[in-house]
Write an enzyme that holds these catalytic residues in place. Structure first.
Site, PDB file in Angstrom:
ATOM      1  N   LYS A 102       6.558  -2.050   1.816  1.00 21.78           N
ATOM      2  CA  LYS A 102       5.401  -1.457   2.497  1.00 21.78           C
ATOM      3  C   LYS A 102       4.177  -2.366   2.330  1.00 21.78           C
ATOM      4  O   LYS A 102       3.290  -2.109   1.509  1.00 21.78           O
ATOM      5  CB  LYS A 102       5.127  -0.050   1.959  1.00 21.78           C
ATOM      6  CG  LYS A 102       4.220   0.792   2.871  1.00 21.78           C
ATOM      7  CD  LYS A 102       4.174   2.223   2.385  1.00 21.78           C
ATOM      8  CE  LYS A 102       3.219   3.076   3.204  1.00 21.78           C
ATOM      9  NZ  LYS A 102       3.689   3.291   4.587  1.00 21.78           N
ATOM     10  N   ARG A 142      -8.195 -20.567  -1.790  1.00 22.78           N
ATOM     11  CA  ARG A 142      -7.116 -20.237  -0.861  1.00 22.78           C
ATOM     12  C   ARG A 142      -5.986 -21.249  -0.978  1.00 22.78           C
ATOM     13  O   ARG A 142      -6.216 -22.461  -0.952  1.00 22.78           O
ATOM     14  CB  ARG A 142      -7.636 -20.230   0.580  1.00 22.78           C
ATOM     15  CG  ARG A 142      -6.574 -19.897   1.626  1.00 22.78           C
ATOM     16  CD  ARG A 142      -7.153 -19.994   3.038  1.00 22.78           C
ATOM     17  NE  ARG A 142      -6.169 -19.614   4.055  1.00 22.78           N
ATOM     18  CZ  ARG A 142      -5.253 -20.434   4.574  1.00 22.78           C
ATOM     19  NH1 ARG A 142      -5.214 -21.707   4.166  1.00 22.78           N
ATOM     20  NH2 ARG A 142      -4.405 -20.009   5.494  1.00 22.78           N
ATOM     21  N   LEU A 155      11.281   1.155   7.049  1.00 19.28           N
ATOM     22  CA  LEU A 155      10.650   1.632   5.824  1.00 19.28           C
ATOM     23  C   LEU A 155      11.461   2.788   5.251  1.00 19.28           C
ATOM     24  O   LEU A 155      11.908   3.666   5.984  1.00 19.28           O
ATOM     25  CB  LEU A 155       9.226   2.100   6.113  1.00 19.28           C
ATOM     26  CG  LEU A 155       8.433   2.562   4.891  1.00 19.28           C
ATOM     27  CD1 LEU A 155       8.131   1.378   3.972  1.00 19.28           C
ATOM     28  CD2 LEU A 155       7.138   3.246   5.312  1.00 19.28           C
ATOM     29  N   ARG A 165       8.205   4.025  -4.917  1.00 23.74           N
ATOM     30  CA  ARG A 165       8.277   3.039  -3.833  1.00 23.74           C
ATOM     31  C   ARG A 165       7.262   1.922  -4.033  1.00 23.74           C
ATOM     32  O   ARG A 165       7.538   0.758  -3.725  1.00 23.74           O
ATOM     33  CB  ARG A 165       8.076   3.716  -2.478  1.00 23.74           C
ATOM     34  CG  ARG A 165       8.288   2.737  -1.312  1.00 23.74           C
ATOM     35  CD  ARG A 165       8.263   3.429   0.021  1.00 23.74           C
ATOM     36  NE  ARG A 165       6.972   4.060   0.303  1.00 23.74           N
ATOM     37  CZ  ARG A 165       6.730   4.790   1.381  1.00 23.74           C
ATOM     38  NH1 ARG A 165       7.695   4.991   2.290  1.00 23.74           N
ATOM     39  NH2 ARG A 165       5.553   5.332   1.583  1.00 23.74           N
ATOM     40  N   TYR A 172       0.829  -1.203   0.000  1.00 18.80           N
ATOM     41  CA  TYR A 172       0.000   0.000   0.000  1.00 18.80           C
ATOM     42  C   TYR A 172       0.861   1.250   0.000  1.00 18.80           C
ATOM     43  O   TYR A 172       2.061   1.201   0.265  1.00 18.80           O
ATOM     44  CB  TYR A 172      -0.957  -0.002   1.194  1.00 18.80           C
ATOM     45  CG  TYR A 172      -0.322   0.366   2.515  1.00 18.80           C
ATOM     46  CD1 TYR A 172      -0.515   1.628   3.070  1.00 18.80           C
ATOM     47  CD2 TYR A 172       0.455  -0.543   3.219  1.00 18.80           C
ATOM     48  CE1 TYR A 172       0.060   1.977   4.285  1.00 18.80           C
ATOM     49  CE2 TYR A 172       1.039  -0.209   4.439  1.00 18.80           C
ATOM     50  CZ  TYR A 172       0.837   1.051   4.967  1.00 18.80           C
ATOM     51  OH  TYR A 172       1.415   1.387   6.170  1.00 18.80           O
ATOM     52  N   GLU A 178      12.155   2.150  14.247  1.00 19.14           N
ATOM     53  CA  GLU A 178      11.286   3.229  13.766  1.00 19.14           C
ATOM     54  C   GLU A 178      10.034   3.277  14.618  1.00 19.14           C
ATOM     55  O   GLU A 178       9.839   2.454  15.518  1.00 19.14           O
ATOM     56  CB  GLU A 178      10.927   3.008  12.293  1.00 19.14           C
ATOM     57  CG  GLU A 178      10.260   1.677  12.021  1.00 19.14           C
ATOM     58  CD  GLU A 178      10.177   1.344  10.532  1.00 19.14           C
ATOM     59  OE1 GLU A 178      10.333   2.246   9.701  1.00 19.14           O
ATOM     60  OE2 GLU A 178       9.936   0.167  10.218  1.00 19.14           O
TER      61      GLU A 178
END
Length: 286
Positions: free
Chosen positions: A150, A101, A206, A52, A33, A182
């Site tokens: 991310k 799945r 990140l 990114r 995301y 972080e």
């Protein structure tokens, strides 16, 4: 007001938006995301977020759902349709669904799922929280080893936010092998004797888009920056501290684990960097 959202090529009322229950983003957190801020109806740092996003997709061997130009058009249209002056555009890409799945990736011709929506945040730039400053706690960092990607695997950061809330604080900084990695949703910094210290880029944190911009602006303002590992005890002894993120920009930190930094108000360097970042970002917004 019902928002208009984007799902796989369609602009829909949020009440009509649907994703398969077999989507790997839902079942496996097999998704990435980005969050892009909007100020004055324009996108902040869109180019950095797009770059990114592609990196995250490449690292996970996930197909790009559309071109960068198409992505920009979707962002702009959602901002217009939802009348966003200050706020956020959230984007998520999952590996999609092949109708069942399985731990094994679906076939390469499976289409990724692309979802975007806006969040209206009046007063985003002039936030009361930034004038007050944040109080943080430290917690162990027990996340997976590829935090540079991310992904939507945000359960532990969410738990960290709740730990902070339970302690009467605003956020948490995570500690691994004795060093700060972080914040739960931001990059971490402290300032001592005028020098800004932050952890260097690696797979452990990140690669923040706002981080990159703020460090560039700090250098242009002739501020001294040192990228190195640091402990939470070092941060507690700092003159000031702050975090950076796409949604909070530069957020001053005034307390760490109950220890007040400076006089307990946002520090001079953090305030100046926030001012510079907002000014320059507005000029470059698209």
């Amino acid at each position: 007001m019902t928002r208009t959202v984007y799902v796989n090529g369609d602009y829909l009322p949020e009440t009509e938006a649907k994703v398969s229950i077999f989507d790997r983003g839902f079942l496996m957190a097999d998704a990435v995301y980005e969050v892009t801020s909007v100020l004055d109806g324009k996108l902040i740092d869109f180019e950095g977020h797009a770059v990114r996003l592609k990196r995250s997709l490449d690292e996970l061997q996930m197909a790009e759902p559309c071109s960068k130009d198409e992505l920009l058009e979707i962002h702009r249209k959602l901002v217009e349709l939802n009348g966003i002056d200050e706020g956020l555009v959230y984007l998520q890409v999952s590996r999609g669904s092949d109708g069942d799945r399985d731990f094994v990736f679906p076939s390469e011709d499976t289409k990724p799922t692309l979802v975007l929506f806006t969040q209206n945040k009046p007063g985003l730039a002039d936030s009361p929280a930034s004038r007050k400053g944040a109080k943080i706690i430290s917690i162990d960092d027990i996340r997976w080893g590829r935090r540079d990607i991310k992904t939507t695997q945000l359960l532990y950061p969410s738990m960290g936010k709740m730990m902070a809330k339970a302690a009467g604080c605003d956020d948490a900084w995570m500690i691994e092998d004795g060093y700060v990695t972080e914040g739960t949703s931001n990059n971490a910094y402290f300032v001592k004797n005028g020098k800004i210290v932050t952890r260097p880029l690696s797979n452990d944190i990140l690669h923040g888009i706002t981080r990159k911009a703020v460090l560039r602006l700090a250098a242009e303002a002739q501020m001294e920056v040192e990228e190195r590992l640091f402990t939470i005890d070092e941060a507690k002894e700092a003159d000031e501290a702050f975090t950076t993120s796409a949604s909070a920009f530069v957020m001053p930190v005034v307390e760490i684990d109950g220890v007040t930094l400076g006089d307990g108000t946002p520090g001079r360097i953090a305030k100046r960097l926030r001012e510079i970042y907002l000014d320059e970002s507005r000029k470059a917004a698209i």
